[in-house]
Scaffold this active site. Sequence first.
Site, PDB file in Angstrom:
ATOM      1  CE  LYS A  52       7.821  10.188  49.028  1.00  0.00           C
ATOM      2  NZ  LYS A  52       8.704  10.467  50.139  1.00  0.00           N
TER       3      LYS A  52
ATOM      4  CD  GLU B  43       8.673  23.350  40.003  1.00  0.00           C
ATOM      5  OE1 GLU B  43       7.821  22.603  40.542  1.00  0.00           O
ATOM      6  OE2 GLU B  43       9.426  24.098  40.647  1.00  0.00           O
TER       7      GLU B  43
ATOM      8  N   GLY C 224      12.557  11.680  48.444  1.00  0.00           N
ATOM      9  CA  GLY C 224      12.836  12.028  47.050  1.00  0.00           C
ATOM     10  C   GLY C 224      14.323  12.012  46.723  1.00  0.00           C
ATOM     11  NE  ARG C 225      16.817  15.287  51.596  1.00  0.00           N
ATOM     12  CZ  ARG C 225      15.610  15.656  52.009  1.00  0.00           C
ATOM     13  NH1 ARG C 225      14.673  15.961  51.143  1.00  0.00           N
ATOM     14  NH2 ARG C 225      15.326  15.714  53.291  1.00  0.00           N
TER      15      ARG C 225
ATOM     16  CD  GLU D  16      14.912  18.845  49.095  1.00  0.00           C
ATOM     17  OE1 GLU D  16      14.508  19.770  48.383  1.00  0.00           O
ATOM     18  OE2 GLU D  16      14.756  17.650  48.793  1.00  0.00           O
TER      19      GLU D  16
ATOM     20  CG  HIS E   3      42.089  26.040  34.132  1.00  0.00           C
ATOM     21  ND1 HIS E   3      43.326  26.572  33.874  1.00  0.00           N
ATOM     22  CD2 HIS E   3      42.267  24.701  34.191  1.00  0.00           C
ATOM     23  CE1 HIS E   3      44.212  25.593  33.746  1.00  0.00           C
ATOM     24  NE2 HIS E   3      43.588  24.447  33.940  1.00  0.00           N
TER      25      HIS E   3
ATOM     26  CE  LYS F 130       7.507  22.151  46.507  1.00  0.00           C
ATOM     27  NZ  LYS F 130       7.174  20.798  46.956  1.00  0.00           N
TER      28      LYS F 130
HETATM   29  O1  F6P Z   1      12.021  20.339  46.235  1.00  0.00           O
HETATM   30  C1  F6P Z   1      11.137  19.705  47.087  1.00  0.00           C
HETATM   31  C2  F6P Z   1      10.845  18.331  46.642  1.00  0.00           C
HETATM   32  O2  F6P Z   1       9.805  17.890  47.438  1.00  0.00           O
HETATM   33  C3  F6P Z   1      12.048  17.387  46.727  1.00  0.00           C
HETATM   34  O3  F6P Z   1      12.274  16.907  47.995  1.00  0.00           O
HETATM   35  C4  F6P Z   1      11.664  16.341  45.756  1.00  0.00           C
HETATM   36  O4  F6P Z   1      12.754  15.556  45.394  1.00  0.00           O
HETATM   37  C5  F6P Z   1      11.127  17.189  44.628  1.00  0.00           C
HETATM   38  O5  F6P Z   1      10.442  18.248  45.278  1.00  0.00           O
HETATM   39  C6  F6P Z   1      10.244  16.496  43.661  1.00  0.00           C
HETATM   40  O6  F6P Z   1       9.120  15.955  44.260  1.00  0.00           O
HETATM   41  P1  F6P Z   1       8.198  14.909  43.513  1.00  0.00           P
HETATM   42  O7  F6P Z   1       9.025  13.711  43.221  1.00  0.00           O
HETATM   43  O8  F6P Z   1       7.073  14.625  44.464  1.00  0.00           O
HETATM   44  O9  F6P Z   1       7.699  15.544  42.243  1.00  0.00           O
END
Ligand code: F6P
Length: 551
Positions: A208, A214, A271-272, A357, A388, A516
Site C-alpha cells: 500500500k 521488508e 491493509g488488512r 491489528e 492432536h 520498525k
Molecule cells: O504491519 C503494519 C502494516 O502497516 C500493516 O497494517 C500492513 O498490512 C503491512 O504493514 C504492509 O504494509 P504495506 O502494504 O504498506 O507494505
Amino acid sequence: MPQPALNTTASFQALHAHYAAVKDTSLRELFAAAPSRFEQFSVKAAGLFLDYAKNNVTAETMGHLFALARERQLETRRQAMFAGAKINTTEHRAVLHTALRAPRLPALELDGQQVSADVHAVLERVQTFTAAVRSGTWLGYSGKPIKDIVNIGIGGSDLGPKMVCQALRPYQQAGLTPHFVSNVDGDDLDAVLTQVDPQTTLFVIASKTFTTAETMMNAHSARNWFLQNAAGAQESDLRKHFVAVSTNVEGVTAFGIDAANMFPFWDWVGGRYSVWSSIGLPVALAVGFEHFSEFLAGAHAMDRHFQDAPLEQNMPVILALLGVWYRNFFDYRSVSIAPYHQDLGNFPSYLQQLEMESNGKRVSLDGATLEAASCPIIWGNVGTNGQHAYFQLLHQGTDVTPVDFIATLHASHQLPGHQAALLANCFAQSEALMRGKHADEVQAEMQAKGMPADQVAALLPHRTFPGNRPSNTILMEALTPASLGALIALYEHKVFVQGVIWDVNSFDQWGVELGKVLASNILGELTTAPDPQGHDSSTNGLIALARTALS
Ligand code: F6P
C-alpha cells in the site's frame, strides 16, 4: 461524539448483574432446559449458517447484549462506515473496503473522488491483465508465457491473497502457480527463487505504502536476481516481469516499475481489509477474474446482510457480541479458530492480523485509557490436526478458550469417506467441549470395565472433563469463491462491531511503528563502527554478538 467508558454504561452494568446471576449455569443445563436451543440460537446469512447454541447465553443474555450494541450506537456507526465518513480518526481516513465489492451503482463519492467509478475502472484493468496472463498472451521477455506468479508483500499485502489463493486451490489454473514471499529473512525469497525460471515468472510487488522495509528489500533482491539470471534480458525487460499494486505511484515509478504496470488502490482501504482491491491481483490471476468477481459478490452479500438485518438476526453482530460477553464478563482471553477444511489452513493467521491489528488497542477513540478489556488473542489451526496438538488444553486446561469451528458440508475433493470423518470430528469436538465428561460418568465407565477401586480413584481426576466450554459452528455448503468472500466479510464486520463496543479505532495500527523505527536504527549499528552503547545491556550485548558474526 465521545463515548462513556464501556464499564460505566447502563447496559454494561445490567450485563454485569445478569452475569452474576447466570455464570454458574452450565451449557448442559441450558440445553436440558431448552431443547430447541439449536433453532433459537442459529442464523443464516449470505450462504453461511451460524450455530451459536453452544454458548453460555439465554435469550435474556442476548437481549442485554443487543441493548449494549444500541447504547454504543452501533447502527449509526455502521451507517457512517458504509457512507464513507472518516471513522479512522487518527489517520483522517474513510473506511470503504465495502465499496470495493459493491456494484457500480449506486455511485459513491468521497472528497471529489468517484469511488464506485474508480473501483470498477481498476477492476476492468485487473480483468484485462489477468486474462492476458492466463491465456498466455502476456509474454515474458523471451517470448514465453508466465508460469509462476510471485507476490512480494507483507501483512495485509500478503496474508489476504495468500489465504484466498490457498482456500480456492481447486479453482486455480493448472500451470500458473502463485507463490508468496513476505519475510525479510532471505530464506523466504530464496526458497521461491530456487523453484522458478526468470523467463516465465511474474513478480507482483504489493505494498500500500511502497515503503515497507521488508517488501522493498525483497523487491530489490528479486529485481537483482532477475537481471542476473534472465539470460540476455535488459533493464527494459523488467516491465514484462514486474508489476506493482500500491497507492504510491511515485514510489512505484522510483523503483522502476512503469505506472502503466501499476494497479492502484486508495488510502481508504486498510491493509488488512485490502484483499478485495487490486491487492487481490494474485487471486484473480490464479483463479480467474470470474471467480474473483464471485468472491467479491459473496462479501457484498454479507455487507447487505450486516447493513440491513435487525441486530437480533445479524450474524456479524451476534458473533461480535458473544466475543464481548466472554472477553468482558467471563474474562476469557483468547479465541481459537478451528477451520475443518485443509484449504483454510491460512485462515487463522489471516484473522490474527484482521482482529488483533484492528482491535489490539488500549485507548479509546478520544485517547482515554480503556477501563475494560479489548481484543482477545486469536490463534488456531485446521482440524483435525489441532486435535492432536493443543485441543488437550481446550478440553482440560485451566483457561477456557471459546472456539469458532468452521466447516463445509461438501468437500472440494472426491475422495470417499474423508468428508464424513472430518465432519464427525468437528461436531464431536464441539459436543465434547460443551458436555465434558463428569466424574460420575467417568467413574461408572471405569467400574463397568471392572477396574479396581484404587485405580478408579487415582485416574478419576485425570479422566474427568469439566465441559461447559463454549463454541460457535459456522457451516457453508462448500468452500466456493462466494462463500469464502462472505466468511471473510463476516469476520471483518465482527471486528467492526467489537471496535464500536470497545470504542477503539479498528483502522489504525500505530503499535507496529516503534519496532520498525528501532529495527532501522539497529540495522545501522550492525553494520557501522563503533560498538553501540546507547541501548540497555541486553540489546547492546546482542548487537555486539551479531556484529562479530556479520563482519
Ligand atoms: O504491519 C503494519 C502494516 O502497516 C500493516 O497494517 C500492513 O498490512 C503491512 O504493514 C504492509 O504494509 P504495506 O502494504 O504498506 O507494505
